[in-house]
Design a protein around this motif. Structure first.
Motif, mmCIF file in Angstrom:
data_model
loop_
_atom_site.group_PDB
_atom_site.id
_atom_site.type_symbol
_atom_site.label_atom_id
_atom_site.label_comp_id
_atom_site.label_asym_id
_atom_site.label_seq_id
_atom_site.Cartn_x
_atom_site.Cartn_y
_atom_site.Cartn_z
ATOM 1 N N VAL A 23 0.683 -1.225 -0.034
ATOM 2 C CA VAL A 23 -0.230 0.131 -0.015
ATOM 3 C C VAL A 23 0.979 1.312 -0.038
ATOM 4 O O VAL A 23 1.815 1.337 0.923
ATOM 5 C CB VAL A 23 -0.961 0.152 1.265
ATOM 6 C CG1 VAL A 23 -1.781 1.266 1.277
ATOM 7 C CG2 VAL A 23 -1.848 -1.203 1.248
ATOM 8 N N TYR A 24 0.639 2.150 -0.962
ATOM 9 C CA TYR A 24 1.260 3.469 -0.990
ATOM 10 C C TYR A 24 0.987 4.225 0.351
ATOM 11 O O TYR A 24 -0.243 4.535 0.490
ATOM 12 C CB TYR A 24 0.939 4.317 -2.322
ATOM 13 C CG TYR A 24 1.449 5.437 -2.204
ATOM 14 C CD1 TYR A 24 2.888 5.765 -3.103
ATOM 15 C CD2 TYR A 24 0.905 6.700 -1.940
ATOM 16 C CE1 TYR A 24 3.416 6.884 -2.929
ATOM 17 C CE2 TYR A 24 1.462 7.840 -2.044
ATOM 18 C CZ TYR A 24 2.700 8.178 -2.436
ATOM 19 O OH TYR A 24 3.110 9.568 -2.548
ATOM 20 N N LYS A 25 2.094 5.063 0.736
ATOM 21 C CA LYS A 25 1.937 5.790 1.890
ATOM 22 C C LYS A 25 2.245 7.079 1.618
ATOM 23 O O LYS A 25 3.245 7.125 0.976
ATOM 24 C CB LYS A 25 2.167 5.096 3.352
ATOM 25 C CG LYS A 25 1.604 3.904 3.485
ATOM 26 C CD LYS A 25 2.491 3.312 5.116
ATOM 27 C CE LYS A 25 3.979 3.075 4.519
ATOM 28 N NZ LYS A 25 4.058 1.739 3.642
ATOM 29 N N GLY A 26 1.796 8.180 2.087
ATOM 30 C CA GLY A 26 2.656 9.389 1.923
ATOM 31 C C GLY A 26 3.809 9.731 2.111
ATOM 32 O O GLY A 26 4.682 10.539 1.493
ATOM 33 N N SER A 27 4.285 8.889 3.287
ATOM 34 C CA SER A 27 5.633 8.938 3.578
ATOM 35 C C SER A 27 6.461 8.078 2.521
ATOM 36 O O SER A 27 7.893 8.415 2.508
ATOM 37 C CB SER A 27 5.877 8.206 5.038
ATOM 38 O OG SER A 27 5.235 6.841 4.910
ATOM 39 N N ASP A 28 5.971 7.566 1.539
ATOM 40 C CA ASP A 28 6.828 6.988 0.572
ATOM 41 C C ASP A 28 7.463 8.037 -0.341
ATOM 42 O O ASP A 28 8.308 7.606 -1.096
ATOM 43 C CB ASP A 28 6.007 5.829 -0.325
ATOM 44 C CG ASP A 28 5.639 4.690 0.519
ATOM 45 O OD1 ASP A 28 6.403 4.049 1.103
ATOM 46 O OD2 ASP A 28 4.671 4.068 0.402
ATOM 47 N N ALA A 29 6.875 8.939 -0.512
ATOM 48 C CA ALA A 29 7.165 10.125 -1.371
ATOM 49 C C ALA A 29 8.373 10.763 -1.035
ATOM 50 O O ALA A 29 8.547 11.178 0.358
ATOM 51 C CB ALA A 29 6.018 11.108 -1.664
ATOM 52 N N PRO A 30 9.441 11.076 -1.899
ATOM 53 C CA PRO A 30 10.531 11.477 -1.567
ATOM 54 C C PRO A 30 10.199 13.098 -1.443
ATOM 55 O O PRO A 30 9.417 13.566 -2.012
ATOM 56 C CB PRO A 30 11.536 11.369 -2.746
ATOM 57 C CG PRO A 30 10.595 11.075 -4.017
ATOM 58 C CD PRO A 30 9.479 10.576 -3.437
ATOM 59 N N PRO A 31 11.160 13.917 -1.121
ATOM 60 C CA PRO A 31 11.227 15.365 -0.808
ATOM 61 C C PRO A 31 10.886 16.126 -2.416
ATOM 62 O O PRO A 31 10.065 17.228 -2.165
ATOM 63 C CB PRO A 31 12.413 15.939 -0.523
ATOM 64 C CG PRO A 31 13.269 14.694 0.241
ATOM 65 C CD PRO A 31 12.633 13.418 -0.200
ATOM 66 N N GLN A 32 11.124 15.457 -3.379
ATOM 67 C CA GLN A 32 10.886 16.125 -4.607
ATOM 68 C C GLN A 32 9.524 15.772 -5.050
ATOM 69 O O GLN A 32 9.187 16.214 -6.317
ATOM 70 C CB GLN A 32 12.003 15.728 -5.692
ATOM 71 C CG GLN A 32 12.185 14.409 -6.021
ATOM 72 C CD GLN A 32 13.149 13.482 -4.956
ATOM 73 O OE1 GLN A 32 13.351 13.976 -4.155
ATOM 74 N NE2 GLN A 32 13.631 12.692 -5.662
ATOM 75 N N GLY A 33 8.831 15.056 -4.406
ATOM 76 C CA GLY A 33 7.641 14.435 -4.888
ATOM 77 C C GLY A 33 7.464 13.255 -5.786
ATOM 78 O O GLY A 33 8.650 12.878 -6.289
ATOM 79 N N ASP A 34 6.400 12.688 -6.206
ATOM 80 C CA ASP A 34 6.064 11.608 -7.138
ATOM 81 C C ASP A 34 5.019 11.708 -7.787
ATOM 82 O O ASP A 34 4.320 12.828 -7.812
ATOM 83 C CB ASP A 34 6.512 10.363 -6.161
ATOM 84 C CG ASP A 34 5.325 10.033 -5.105
ATOM 85 O OD1 ASP A 34 4.213 10.898 -5.135
ATOM 86 O OD2 ASP A 34 5.083 9.281 -4.359
ATOM 87 N N ALA A 35 4.508 10.803 -8.307
ATOM 88 C CA ALA A 35 3.341 10.789 -9.248
ATOM 89 C C ALA A 35 1.940 11.104 -8.488
ATOM 90 O O ALA A 35 1.110 11.939 -8.996
ATOM 91 C CB ALA A 35 2.890 9.364 -10.119
ATOM 92 N N MET A 36 1.930 10.687 -7.343
ATOM 93 C CA MET A 36 0.918 10.712 -6.399
ATOM 94 C C MET A 36 0.781 12.139 -5.696
ATOM 95 O O MET A 36 -0.354 12.919 -5.733
ATOM 96 C CB MET A 36 0.999 9.855 -5.019
ATOM 97 C CG MET A 36 0.571 8.482 -5.739
ATOM 98 S SD MET A 36 -1.309 8.266 -5.954
ATOM 99 C CE MET A 36 -1.975 7.829 -4.302
ATOM 100 N N THR A 37 1.938 12.471 -5.288
ATOM 101 C CA THR A 37 1.978 14.058 -4.800
ATOM 102 C C THR A 37 1.665 15.234 -6.149
ATOM 103 O O THR A 37 0.986 16.238 -5.937
ATOM 104 C CB THR A 37 3.208 14.599 -4.366
ATOM 105 O OG1 THR A 37 4.300 14.412 -4.983
ATOM 106 C CG2 THR A 37 3.741 13.610 -3.083
#
Length: 269
Positions: free
Chosen positions: A91-105
């Motif tokens: 399950v994707y969690k918001g904490s998975d996103a790196p500082p530069q962001g990802d597709a979900m952010t």
């Protein structure tokens, strides 16, 4: 938020030679073409207002086309917005996103921009193009990677004897093998989508899309790196299904996004 986009025509021309990430051009255009057929009247009107004569098939490849633009926005800022990395579990969690962001952010960010009537038109146009593209990306199973092989880019395979990697096979090789134009493939796939499937697949929750991609990703790594007819036959239905669902969900997301705000009934006097 305001983005400065320069030399659009030249960048799009150069972008044709840029290696594709996520679905290749045909795959992305297929998702956009399927989406076009499933837009509500209100969503279609809003898309036309922002894109003019361009359709969603053209919009779907635009963020990849622009990767040859030398501006920092395209070379650095937008680069990680085509995929997610799920560090633990399924399950994707918001904490998975790196500082530069990802597709979900990025999807969240562009959704807010598109829903903001005060946002500049060029920002809303950019947001629409990215939303169409990102939803397609999130349906490519190797764009929901586990962070250990760069989404299959490090998995060396051969495709009918030609050296490549697993990511490229899923991006474009299995689609291009069929020797169909994007419009032909979109027509074939659209005709086979039943009304029941359209209803079932019309989820606008990105977590649903990601859970499907993660589950599929775990089944597509080959035991034998020499891939040809057997691998193509085994996974063709899955490729088609992801393109179909992406198209339906692009439409569902835009239909939701452009849905008119509920009006309050006038009080009787």
């Amino acid at each position: 938020m305001r983005f400065l986009l320069t030399s659009l025509t030249a960048a799009m021309t150069l972008g044709l030679a840029t290696p594709a990430q996520a679905w290749g051009p045909i795959g992305h255009r297929v998702t956009g073409a399927i989406a076009d057929r499933n837009l509500s009247g209100v969503a279609r009107a809003n898309v036309r207002l922002l894109l003019g004569e361009d359709d969603l098939a053209e919009a779907a490849t635009w963020p990849d086309d622009m990767k040859s633009d030398p501006a920092d926005f395209w070379q650095k800022t937008a680069s990680p917005w085509h995929y997610v990395t799920v560090k633990e579990g399924d399950v994707y969690k918001g904490s998975d996103a790196p500082p530069q962001g990802d597709a979900m952010t990025a999807l969240t960010r562009f959704t807010a921009t598109l829903r903001d009537p005060k946002a500049p038109v060029e920002d809303r146009r950019l947001a629409l193009r990215f939303i169409v593209h990102i939803i397609g990306d999130l349906h490519q199973p190797l764009h929901a990677g586990g962070g250990d092989d760069r989404g299959g880019n490090n998995v060396r395979v051969t495709w009918f004897g030609r050296a490549t990697n697993l990511h490229s096979v899923w991006d474009s090789a299995m689609i291009e093998q069929r020797s169909l134009s994007y419009s032909e493939l979109a027509d074939w796939l659209s005709r086979s989508i039943t009304p029941e499937q359209t209803i079932l697949w019309s989820q606008s929750d990105p977590q649903v899309w990601l859970r499907e991609s993660i589950a599929l990703r775990k089944t597509i790594y080959p035991a034998d790196p020499a891939l040809s007819w057997d691998y193509a036959y085994q996974h063709r239905t899955q490729v088609d299904g992801r393109l179909q669902r992406a198209g339906i969900r692009i439409a569902a997301y835009l239909n939701w996004l452009f849905e008119p705000a509920a009006t309050t009934p006038a009080k009787a006097r």
